[in-house]
Design a protein around this motif. Sequence first.
Motif, mmCIF file in Angstrom:
data_model
loop_
_atom_site.group_PDB
_atom_site.id
_atom_site.type_symbol
_atom_site.label_atom_id
_atom_site.label_comp_id
_atom_site.label_asym_id
_atom_site.label_seq_id
_atom_site.Cartn_x
_atom_site.Cartn_y
_atom_site.Cartn_z
ATOM 1 N N THR A 42 32.954 18.927 42.232
ATOM 2 C CA THR A 42 33.997 19.955 42.213
ATOM 3 C C THR A 42 33.486 21.326 42.635
ATOM 4 O OG1 THR A 42 33.592 20.480 39.895
ATOM 5 C CG2 THR A 42 35.263 18.786 40.347
ATOM 6 N N ASN A 44 31.314 23.097 40.957
ATOM 7 C CA ASN A 44 31.034 23.921 39.778
ATOM 8 C C ASN A 44 29.573 23.967 39.363
ATOM 9 O OD1 ASN A 44 33.671 24.868 39.199
ATOM 10 N ND2 ASN A 44 34.192 22.846 38.415
ATOM 11 N N CYS A 45 28.809 22.881 39.592
ATOM 12 C CA CYS A 45 27.466 22.824 39.003
ATOM 13 C C CYS A 45 26.354 23.270 39.947
ATOM 14 C CB CYS A 45 27.174 21.418 38.473
ATOM 15 S SG CYS A 45 26.820 20.181 39.740
#
Length: 170
Positions: A42, A44-45
Amino acid sequence: MPPIRVEVDGATYEDDVEPRLLLVHYLRDRLGKVGTPVGCDTGNCGACTVLMDGLSVKSCSVLAVQADGHDVTTVEGLGAGGAEHPMQRAFHEEHALQCGYCTPGMIMASIDLLRENADPSEAEIRDGLEGNLCRCTGYQNIVRAVRRAAGEMRRPAEERATAEEREATP
């Protein structure tokens, strides 16, 4: 399927790819570059961060067709002639990893950070790595590793080579 031509870690690849294929899956599944992990899928990380034309990108948010005509560097493509990149060495020496899952993305994002700011403060490092998450380390050793690599990378190449030769001599 659209054709792409991309340079990855110094080698040129020409492939036909599905228009929706993510760069991270192209790198791992087609090219075998498994040093780039799939994290959250996504964006995000940051575990899947690679360099595209020298700038860090999260390869789970870039389509393989968007890499057409570009130069991609993965963690496996760092260093010259099999030698560790100063950032890889600093992460090792400063114990800046625990489980290691985020490490490739952290290293790649840190290299881009130093491209923009050769001597970042601790706060600037933390700010610059904000989009890369680590659940294990608490970031202290990561910050130390980036500072160490920054100092190393600012030293002239001849001085670094001499220091490495001294360390290699028993």
